[in-house]
Design an enzyme around this catalytic site. Structure first.
Site, PDB file in Angstrom:
ATOM      1  N   GLY A  48       0.769  -1.244   0.000  1.00 40.26           N
ATOM      2  CA  GLY A  48       0.000   0.000   0.000  1.00 40.26           C
ATOM      3  C   GLY A  48       0.795   1.288   0.000  1.00 40.26           C
ATOM      4  N   TRP A  50       2.130   2.960  -2.500  1.00 38.32           N
ATOM      5  CA  TRP A  50       1.680   3.880  -3.562  1.00 38.32           C
ATOM      6  C   TRP A  50       0.309   4.465  -3.185  1.00 38.32           C
ATOM      7  CZ3 TRP A  50       2.992   2.770  -9.384  1.00 38.32           C
ATOM      8  CH2 TRP A  50       4.379   2.674  -9.512  1.00 38.32           C
ATOM      9  N   ASP A  80      -5.636  -5.453  -5.203  1.00 37.55           N
ATOM     10  CA  ASP A  80      -4.524  -6.414  -5.122  1.00 37.55           C
ATOM     11  C   ASP A  80      -5.081  -7.802  -4.812  1.00 37.55           C
ATOM     12  OD1 ASP A  80      -1.231  -5.940  -4.743  1.00 37.55           O
ATOM     13  OD2 ASP A  80      -1.984  -7.863  -4.037  1.00 37.55           O
ATOM     14  N   ASP A  96      -7.934 -10.332  -8.612  1.00 40.86           N
ATOM     15  CA  ASP A  96      -6.893 -10.558  -9.619  1.00 40.86           C
ATOM     16  C   ASP A  96      -7.164  -9.619 -10.793  1.00 40.86           C
ATOM     17  OD1 ASP A  96      -5.352 -11.529 -11.691  1.00 40.86           O
ATOM     18  OD2 ASP A  96      -5.751 -13.633 -11.236  1.00 40.86           O
ATOM     19  N   LYS A 161       4.684  -0.500 -14.113  1.00 37.71           N
ATOM     20  CA  LYS A 161       6.015  -1.120 -13.975  1.00 37.71           C
ATOM     21  C   LYS A 161       6.250  -2.058 -15.147  1.00 37.71           C
ATOM     22  CE  LYS A 161       7.116  -3.806 -10.295  1.00 37.71           C
ATOM     23  NZ  LYS A 161       7.534  -3.556  -8.926  1.00 37.71           N
TER      24      LYS A 161
HETATM   25  C1  LIG Z   1       5.707  -4.735  -5.815  1.00 36.52           C
HETATM   26  S1  LIG Z   1       4.167  -5.136  -5.096  1.00 36.52           S
HETATM   27  C2  LIG Z   1       3.299  -3.619  -5.173  1.00 36.52           C
HETATM   28  C3  LIG Z   1       3.813  -2.632  -4.170  1.00 36.52           C
HETATM   29  C4  LIG Z   1       2.872  -1.460  -3.988  1.00 36.52           C
HETATM   30  N1  LIG Z   1       2.825  -0.594  -5.154  1.00 36.52           N
HETATM   31  C5  LIG Z   1       3.307  -0.617  -2.819  1.00 36.52           C
HETATM   32  O1  LIG Z   1       3.803   0.481  -3.051  1.00 36.52           O
HETATM   33  O2  LIG Z   1       3.128  -1.040  -1.677  1.00 36.52           O
HETATM   34  C6  LIG Z   1       3.404  -6.082  -6.344  1.00 36.52           C
HETATM   35  C7  LIG Z   1       1.990  -6.504  -6.021  1.00 36.52           C
HETATM   36  O3  LIG Z   1       1.416  -7.040  -7.213  1.00 36.52           O
HETATM   37  C8  LIG Z   1       0.368  -7.882  -6.781  1.00 36.52           C
HETATM   38  N2  LIG Z   1      -0.103  -8.687  -7.902  1.00 36.52           N
HETATM   39  C9  LIG Z   1       0.629  -9.536  -8.689  1.00 36.52           C
HETATM   40  N3  LIG Z   1      -0.177 -10.102  -9.610  1.00 36.52           N
HETATM   41  C10 LIG Z   1      -1.440  -9.600  -9.415  1.00 36.52           C
HETATM   42  C11 LIG Z   1      -2.687  -9.798 -10.040  1.00 36.52           C
HETATM   43  N4  LIG Z   1      -2.804 -10.632 -11.073  1.00 36.52           N
HETATM   44  N5  LIG Z   1      -3.766  -9.123  -9.584  1.00 36.52           N
HETATM   45  C12 LIG Z   1      -3.640  -8.274  -8.523  1.00 36.52           C
HETATM   46  N6  LIG Z   1      -2.480  -8.042  -7.878  1.00 36.52           N
HETATM   47  C13 LIG Z   1      -1.397  -8.700  -8.321  1.00 36.52           C
HETATM   48  C14 LIG Z   1       1.024  -8.685  -5.658  1.00 36.52           C
HETATM   49  O4  LIG Z   1       0.066  -9.275  -4.810  1.00 36.52           O
HETATM   50  C15 LIG Z   1       1.865  -7.598  -4.969  1.00 36.52           C
HETATM   51  O5  LIG Z   1       1.193  -7.094  -3.839  1.00 36.52           O
END
Ligand SMILES: C[S@@+](CC[C@H](N)C(=O)[O-])C[C@H]1O[C@@H](n2cnc3c(N)ncnc32)[C@H](O)[C@@H]1O
EC number: 2.1.1.205
Length: 304
Positions: A48, A50, A80, A96, A161
Site C-alpha cells: 500500500g 503507492w 490487489d 486478480d 512497472k
Molecule cells: C511490488 S508489489 C506492489 C507494491 C505497492 N505498489 C506498494 O507500493 O506497496 C506487487 C503486487 O502485485 C500484486 N499482484 C501480482 N499479480 C497480481 C494480479 N494478477 N492481480 C492483482 N495483484 C497482483 C502482488 O500481490 C503484490 O502485492
C-alpha cells in the site's frame, strides 16, 4: 553491522509501508502526474505505499481543506490479490487484475465517471528467468491496459512497472497506440541492478472508433512477444530503418541516495542505532502458514 539500505530505513522514518513509495514520488517530480487528478486506480497496490502516496498527495489535502465537500473528495480505488490494512480515503478491492470480474468491480466504483490516472506496480512472483519474468510481467501490463481502456478518461495518464528485456520495443509500440507520449523512466530509488523500469504514458487517446473488446486484436497487429508465433517483434518495423527508439529517462534527485549502495547508520546520542519496526506488517502474508507450522513444531513465538 555498520550500515544499512538507506532507502528502506528512510521509508520507515517517513511512515511509508514500502520503499516503493519513493519511486512514485520521483516519477511525480519528473512528470507532475498528480496535477489536476481527482480519480485514481492503483492496480496491484499491496502492501500500500503507492496508495499512501495517493492518499497523502490527493485525499488528505482535500479532506483538510474547509471548502471541500464530501462529493469533491478524490476517489482512490486500490486493487490487489492480497488484502491491505486500511488507508485514509482509499477504497480497497481484493482481486486478480487479469480477471474480468475484478475489472467490472473497479469500473462500478467509478459509477460512469472516468479516472484521471491509473497506476500499476504489479509484479508476478519473480523466477529469476528473465525472459519468463518479462513475459508474465507483460501479461500483467496488458491486463492493466484492459482496465485502462475501460476507466481512463481521454487525456489521462497511465504509469506501469515494466521489466526491460527483448520485447521492450514491442510493449512501447503497443502503448503508443493509445498514448502519444510514452517514456520509460528509471527512478533513482529503483535499483540499477534490477531490470525494473516504469512506462509513463501521457495523454490517453485511443484510436478513433476503438472498442475495448478489440484490444487484443489491435495489439496483435503490432506484434507478439518473441517466440510465440505471428509477427516476431525482432523483425518487421521494429528493426531496420524503421526501428523505434524508446525515450528512456533516469528520474529523481540524482545526487540523492542510491538504493544500490549502503550508507552509515545514523547514530543516536548514546552512539547506538534504534532499528525501526515495519510501518505496517503484512496482514495475510503468503508465508503465514509456514510461520504457524514453525510455531506449532517449536513452540516459539512467530517472530523468533
Ligand atoms: C511490488 S508489489 C506492489 C507494491 C505497492 N505498489 C506498494 O507500493 O506497496 C506487487 C503486487 O502485485 C500484486 N499482484 C501480482 N499479480 C497480481 C494480479 N494478477 N492481480 C492483482 N495483484 C497482483 C502482488 O500481490 C503484490 O502485492
Amino acid at each position: 553491522m555498520g550500515s544499512f539500505r538507506r532507502t528502506r530505513g528512510k521509508a520507515k522514518e517517513e511512515g511509508w509501508r514500502a520503499r516503493s513509495a519513493f519511486k512514485l514520488l520521483q516519477i511525480d517530480e519528473e512528470f507532475d502526474i498528480f496535477q489536476g487528478v481527482k480519480r485514481v486506480v492503483d492496480l496491484c497496490a499491496a502492501p500500500g505505499s503507492w496508495s499512501q502516496v495517493l492518499s497523502r498527495k490527493l485525499y488528505v489535502p482535500a479532506k483538510l481543506n474547509p471548502k471541500s465537500r464530501d462529493g469533491d473528495l478524490p476517489l482512490i480505488v486500490a486493487i490487489d490479490l492480497q488484502p491491505m490494512a486500511p488507508i485514509d480515503g482509499v477504497i480497497q478491492v481484493q482481486g486478480d487484475i487479469t480477471n474480468a470480474r475484478t475489472a467490472e468491480v473497479v469500473i462500478k466504483h467509478f459509477d460512469g465517471c472516468k479516472a484521471d490516472l491509473v497506476v500499476c506496480d504489479g509484479a508476478p512472483d519473480v523466477t529469476g528467468l528473465h525472459d519468463m519474468d518479462e513475459f508474465v510481467q507483460s501479461q500483467l501490463i496488458l491486463a492493466a491496459l484492459t482496465i485502462v481502456t475501460h476507466v481512463l478518461r481521454v487525456g489521462g495518464k497511465f504509469i506501469a512497472k515494466i521489466f526491460r528485456g527483448k520485447d521492450t520495443s514491442l510493449l512501447y509500440c503497443q502503448l503508443k497506440l493509445f498514448f502519444p507520449r510514452v517514456t520509460f523512466a528509471k527512478p533513482k530509488s529503483s535499483r540499477n541492478s534490477s531490470i525494473e523500469a516504469f512506462a509513463v504514458c501521457e495523454d490517453y487517446s485511443p484510436p478513433e472508433g476503438f472498442n475495448p473488446k478489440d484490444l487484443y486484436h489491435l495489439l496483435e497487429k503490432v506484434g507478439s512477444p518473441s517466440g510465440t508465433g505471428n509477427l516476431d517483434c525482432s523483425s518487421a518495423w521494429l528493426e531496420g530503418p524503421n526501428k523505434v527508439y524508446i525515450p528512456f529517462l533516469a528520474c529523481g534527485d540524482l545526487s540523492g541516495y542510491d538504493s544500490d549502495r549502503s550508507y552509515p547508520l545514523p547514530k543516536q546520542a548514546n552512539g547506538s542505532y534504534r532499528s525501526l519496526d515495519p510501518v505496517q506488517p503484512p496482514i495475510a502474508p503468503p508465508y503465514k502458514t509456514a510461520l504457524e507450522m514453525k510455531k506449532a513444531s517449536t513452540g516459539l513465538p512467530l517472530d523468533q
